[in-house]
Design a protein around this motif. Structure first.
Motif, PDB file in Angstrom:
ATOM      1  N   GLY A 220       0.781  -1.229   0.000  1.00 43.27           N
ATOM      2  CA  GLY A 220       0.000   0.000   0.000  1.00 43.27           C
ATOM      3  C   GLY A 220       0.812   1.278   0.000  1.00 43.27           C
ATOM      4  N   ALA A 221       2.104   1.182  -0.326  1.00 40.40           N
ATOM      5  CA  ALA A 221       2.966   2.374  -0.317  1.00 40.40           C
ATOM      6  C   ALA A 221       2.586   3.323  -1.442  1.00 40.40           C
ATOM      7  N   SER A 222       2.886   4.590  -1.242  1.00 40.19           N
ATOM      8  CA  SER A 222       2.664   5.602  -2.275  1.00 40.19           C
ATOM      9  C   SER A 222       3.918   5.714  -3.135  1.00 40.19           C
ATOM     10  N   GLY A 223       3.797   6.497  -4.216  1.00 37.94           N
ATOM     11  CA  GLY A 223       4.950   6.699  -5.095  1.00 37.94           C
ATOM     12  C   GLY A 223       6.132   7.303  -4.361  1.00 37.94           C
ATOM     13  N   GLU A 224       5.874   8.228  -3.433  1.00 36.95           N
ATOM     14  CA  GLU A 224       6.967   8.883  -2.701  1.00 36.95           C
ATOM     15  C   GLU A 224       7.684   7.932  -1.750  1.00 36.95           C
ATOM     16  N   ASP A 225       6.998   6.890  -1.317  1.00 44.44           N
ATOM     17  CA  ASP A 225       7.640   5.898  -0.446  1.00 44.44           C
ATOM     18  C   ASP A 225       8.741   5.126  -1.185  1.00 44.44           C
ATOM     19  N   LEU A 226       8.680   5.144  -2.512  1.00 44.61           N
ATOM     20  CA  LEU A 226       9.675   4.427  -3.313  1.00 44.61           C
ATOM     21  C   LEU A 226      10.961   5.236  -3.485  1.00 44.61           C
ATOM     22  N   HIS A 227      10.950   6.490  -3.057  1.00 43.28           N
ATOM     23  CA  HIS A 227      12.082   7.374  -3.316  1.00 43.28           C
ATOM     24  C   HIS A 227      13.307   7.061  -2.471  1.00 43.28           C
ATOM     25  N   TYR A 228      13.220   6.077  -1.594  1.00 41.39           N
ATOM     26  CA  TYR A 228      14.358   5.752  -0.723  1.00 41.39           C
ATOM     27  C   TYR A 228      15.033   4.442  -1.117  1.00 41.39           C
ATOM     28  N   ILE A 229      14.616   3.885  -2.254  1.00 44.60           N
ATOM     29  CA  ILE A 229      15.166   2.592  -2.687  1.00 44.60           C
ATOM     30  C   ILE A 229      16.485   2.810  -3.417  1.00 44.60           C
ATOM     31  N   ARG A 230      17.506   2.075  -2.991  1.00 42.74           N
ATOM     32  CA  ARG A 230      18.809   2.139  -3.660  1.00 42.74           C
ATOM     33  C   ARG A 230      18.666   1.731  -5.131  1.00 42.74           C
ATOM     34  N   GLY A 231      19.515   2.308  -5.974  1.00 49.19           N
ATOM     35  CA  GLY A 231      19.513   1.911  -7.378  1.00 49.19           C
ATOM     36  C   GLY A 231      18.306   2.416  -8.145  1.00 49.19           C
ATOM     37  N   THR A 232      17.733   3.534  -7.708  1.00 49.70           N
ATOM     38  CA  THR A 232      16.610   4.137  -8.417  1.00 49.70           C
ATOM     39  C   THR A 232      16.831   5.643  -8.536  1.00 49.70           C
ATOM     40  N   ALA A 233      16.050   6.258  -9.439  1.00 49.74           N
ATOM     41  CA  ALA A 233      16.075   7.711  -9.604  1.00 49.74           C
ATOM     42  C   ALA A 233      14.642   8.186  -9.801  1.00 49.74           C
ATOM     43  N   TYR A 234      14.397   9.437  -9.455  1.00 50.52           N
ATOM     44  CA  TYR A 234      13.045   9.986  -9.581  1.00 50.52           C
ATOM     45  C   TYR A 234      13.127  11.488  -9.829  1.00 50.52           C
ATOM     46  N   ALA A 235      12.030  12.076 -10.302  1.00 53.99           N
ATOM     47  CA  ALA A 235      11.952  13.524 -10.516  1.00 53.99           C
ATOM     48  C   ALA A 235      11.251  14.162  -9.322  1.00 53.99           C
ATOM     49  N   SER A 236      11.743  15.334  -8.902  1.00 54.55           N
ATOM     50  CA  SER A 236      11.176  16.006  -7.738  1.00 54.55           C
ATOM     51  C   SER A 236      11.193  17.521  -7.957  1.00 54.55           C
ATOM     52  N   GLU A 237      10.194  18.193  -7.404  1.00 45.06           N
ATOM     53  CA  GLU A 237      10.140  19.652  -7.503  1.00 45.06           C
ATOM     54  C   GLU A 237      11.019  20.324  -6.460  1.00 45.06           C
ATOM     55  N   THR A 238      11.420  19.568  -5.453  1.00 49.25           N
ATOM     56  CA  THR A 238      12.190  20.164  -4.351  1.00 49.25           C
ATOM     57  C   THR A 238      13.269  19.207  -3.859  1.00 49.25           C
ATOM     58  N   LEU A 239      14.282  19.760  -3.209  1.00 51.22           N
ATOM     59  CA  LEU A 239      15.350  18.958  -2.594  1.00 51.22           C
ATOM     60  C   LEU A 239      15.307  19.068  -1.071  1.00 51.22           C
ATOM     61  N   ASP A 240      14.182  19.575  -0.535  1.00 50.06           N
ATOM     62  CA  ASP A 240      14.082  19.852   0.901  1.00 50.06           C
ATOM     63  C   ASP A 240      14.288  18.621   1.777  1.00 50.06           C
ATOM     64  N   ASN A 241      13.936  17.440   1.264  1.00 52.33           N
ATOM     65  CA  ASN A 241      14.035  16.239   2.108  1.00 52.33           C
ATOM     66  C   ASN A 241      15.420  15.595   2.057  1.00 52.33           C
ATOM     67  N   LEU A 242      16.339  16.178   1.282  1.00 50.23           N
ATOM     68  CA  LEU A 242      17.681  15.599   1.157  1.00 50.23           C
ATOM     69  C   LEU A 242      18.659  16.337   2.057  1.00 50.23           C
ATOM     70  N   GLU A 243      19.531  15.574   2.733  1.00 51.64           N
ATOM     71  CA  GLU A 243      20.507  16.182   3.634  1.00 51.64           C
ATOM     72  C   GLU A 243      21.878  16.318   2.985  1.00 51.64           C
ATOM     73  N   GLU A 244      22.301  15.292   2.284  1.00 54.47           N
ATOM     74  CA  GLU A 244      23.648  15.295   1.687  1.00 54.47           C
ATOM     75  C   GLU A 244      23.559  14.794   0.259  1.00 54.47           C
ATOM     76  N   TYR A 245      24.072  15.584  -0.676  1.00 51.93           N
ATOM     77  CA  TYR A 245      24.030  15.167  -2.080  1.00 51.93           C
ATOM     78  C   TYR A 245      25.102  15.909  -2.865  1.00 51.93           C
ATOM     79  N   VAL A 246      25.355  15.407  -4.062  1.00 52.63           N
ATOM     80  CA  VAL A 246      26.282  16.055  -4.996  1.00 52.63           C
ATOM     81  C   VAL A 246      25.442  16.563  -6.166  1.00 52.63           C
ATOM     82  N   GLU A 247      25.597  17.848  -6.489  1.00 55.46           N
ATOM     83  CA  GLU A 247      24.778  18.420  -7.572  1.00 55.46           C
ATOM     84  C   GLU A 247      25.575  18.479  -8.877  1.00 55.46           C
TER      85      GLU A 247
END
Length: 553
Positions: free
Chosen positions: A187-214
């Protein structure tokens, strides 16, 4: 061996007593139920996990009814353009239409659209806007960020923004697809899938990310081609699952593409579980009247023994798709597959290949890779073999001997690539003897790619002297064992860094060594490779220096 194909139509579903699918898998290739074909592998993995999955091969992309013939699935739609990028499948290095498609029935062209993954995903999303649409395979994986498309001759945004897909599976995908399926079934939503290793997704914001390389943004690269080299270097530095960071890139439609760290390498047990699934090893009988699927003929009696490549040639994207850390199957699993092969009615006693991206890579390049990953700042074989390289072929030799000893097996050939620099790095040189005595069918294909030092440097390949050393060793070995066998070298023309003087140098070398190549591969800048970044940007992503490139045929 289970001879049941996966469902491809409503009638197949009814025979199984299914009213609704869990997943519909849309494929740009014809359906071949063999472990060398990605759609079969992913669908068999889902089937083994208890999900109802069917394959929709090569639907008519102009007809919404073609996509609906098995009804709306319960959990999601999976999309793969095929075993090759659809543009590479359709067009040559001269950007001319190819005459045949080996992944379609009767080699017929026109069975899939250009940019097949994108077209299928958009069609599925339009039909079922509330369903998760998940794209994967080589085409999606290597077009996940802004990329240069050689056939359109322009920079394209991420396939995620253009397709409207909810998630992109990077790399091989078996681990990710099981995790995705379990999340959605729970019953997970699409956003629940955003934490799976080996995947990528499109997002309007980066607010939920703490550490990343741009990475440099799509618009920035469009305004300055040189930035594609920077974007490639940052991707390359973070491809390793042990230390790779989350990558983000601002793309079109004001969306960010967010790529999670790569999936961890598969264990031997996990590799076995994938290749032990009940593949029929046949094309679906619906293609019999067209003469079947030609691509199967090349691999039907071949065995995948490993995946991944630490060779890291600049023009190849296998290390970006499968990883630099070698993952191998057990001898027991491979022997089981070979025994089943010998029982097939059309098996004539010849196993055509036992290998992978590189046949003689059967274990990680060094012991530390399985603890901390592959080195960020150096290659395993280039410019010279690393002092820590474990070039031991004993496991591969033992496996080949076990296969040769099976009842019904007359000969075991090796036809996937051999890295001769890796072979020469082994002190015992036992593998060359075994190779020449038992595993060459008169001719051994090898890939020196070029002989000019400056060109080879940009290719990430060893120098001419290593090639000549192997040629000498191969000829001496065959003389010693009394066999007349030949090398067929493979060369690439017009690669970035190759000047007219370099091309003449190669031509003179071929003349002087008495070689008359029937065909030479002209360099094709396919998405996701270092060489393509060089071709588009004019910059070597690893040194930051300018590279001579030719764009005019």
């Amino acid at each position: 061996m289970n001879q049941t194909f996966l469902p491809v139509c409503k009638e197949d579903m009814e025979e199984r007593g299914w009213e609704q699918l869990d997943f519909l898998f849309i494929s740009g290739d014809a359906y071949v139920d063999h472990p060398s074909f990605a759609p079969a592998v992913i669908c068999r993995v889902l089937e083994a996990a208890g999900y109802k999955v069917a394959i929709l091969p090569q639907p008519d992309w102009n007809s919404s009814q073609s996509f609906q013939r098995m009804g709306k699935p319960r959990l999601g739609v999976l999309v793969c353009g095929g075993n090759l990028d659809s543009m590479l499948c359709h067009y040559t290095a001269a950007r001319k239409p190819r005459k045949e498609d080996k992944y379609s029935p009767g080699k017929e062209m026109g069975k899939r659209p250009d940019h097949a993954t994108l077209v299928y995903a958009k069609a599925a999303k339009k039909l079922w806007p509330d369903l998760p649409v998940i794209i994967g395979g080589i085409e999606a994986s290597l077009r996940r960020f802004a990329h240069y498309d050689y056939w359109e001759d322009k920079l394209l945004p991420s396939i995620l923004t253009e397709s409207g897909a909810d998630l992109l599976v990077c790399g091989m995908g078996e681990t990710q697809i099981r995790e995705i399926a379990d999340y959605l079934a729970g019953g997970a939503s699409g956003e629940d899938l955003h934490y799976i290793r080996g995947t990528a997704y499109a997002s309007e914001t980066l607010d939920n990310l703490e550490e990343y390389v741009e990475l440099p943004a799509y618009d920035a690269i469009r305004n300055d081609k040189r930035l594609l080299a920077d974007a490639y270097r940052l991707q390359h530095e973070n491809v390793d699952p042990f230390y790779g960071k989350i990558l983000v890139q601002k793309n079109s439609h004001n969306l960010y593409i967010v790529q999670n760290p790569a999936a961890m390498p598969l264990t031997e047990e996990e590799m076995d579980s994938i290749y032990d699934l009940p593949y029929t090893r046949q094309w679906h009988p619906m293609y019999d009247k067209e003469g079947g699927i030609a691509a199967l003929e090349e691999v039907k009696f071949s065995i995948v023994s490993c995946r991944g490549c630490f060779g890291s040639c600049s023009f190849c994207a296998i290390h970006a798709h499968q990883g630099r850390i070698i993952q191998a199957r057990s001898h027991a699993s491979i022997l089981k597959e070979a025994k089943e092969m010998t029982q097939m009615p059309d098996f004539k006693g010849y196993i055509n290949d036992v290998g992978g991206p590189t046949a003689n890579f059967r274990h990680p390049a060094c012991k530390k890779q399985l603890k901390v990953g592959a080195c960020k700042d150096r290659q395993c074989l280039f410019p010279k073999p690393c002092p820590a390289l474990d070039a031991d072929h004993s496991d591969y030799i033992r496996l080949l001997r076990e296969l040769r000893a099976l009842p019904g097996v007359k000969k075991v050939f090796i036809r996937s690539g051999i890295r001769y620099d890796y072979l020469l790095a082994e002190n015992k040189q036992q593998f060359l003897d075994e190779l020449c005595r038992y595993h060459v069918s008169g001719q051994l294909k090898i890939a020196p790619e070029h002989i000019a030092e400056s060109t080879l440097k940009h290719m990430g390949k060893p120098g001419k002297e290593v090639y000549l050393k192997f040629v000498k060793a191969f000829m001496q070995k065959n003389k010693e064992i009394g066999k007349e066998q030949y090398l067929v070298p493979y060369f690439i023309s017009s690669h970035p860094g190759c000047t007219l003087a370099n091309a003449i140098e190669l031509a003179e070398f071929l003349r002087d060594t008495g070689r008359y190549p029937e065909q030479v591969q002209d360099f094709i800048p396919t998405p996701g490779s270092a060489s393509t970044a060089m071709y588009y940007s004019g910059i070597d992503p690893f040194t930051g220096k300018k590279v001579f490139t030719v764009h005019n045929p």
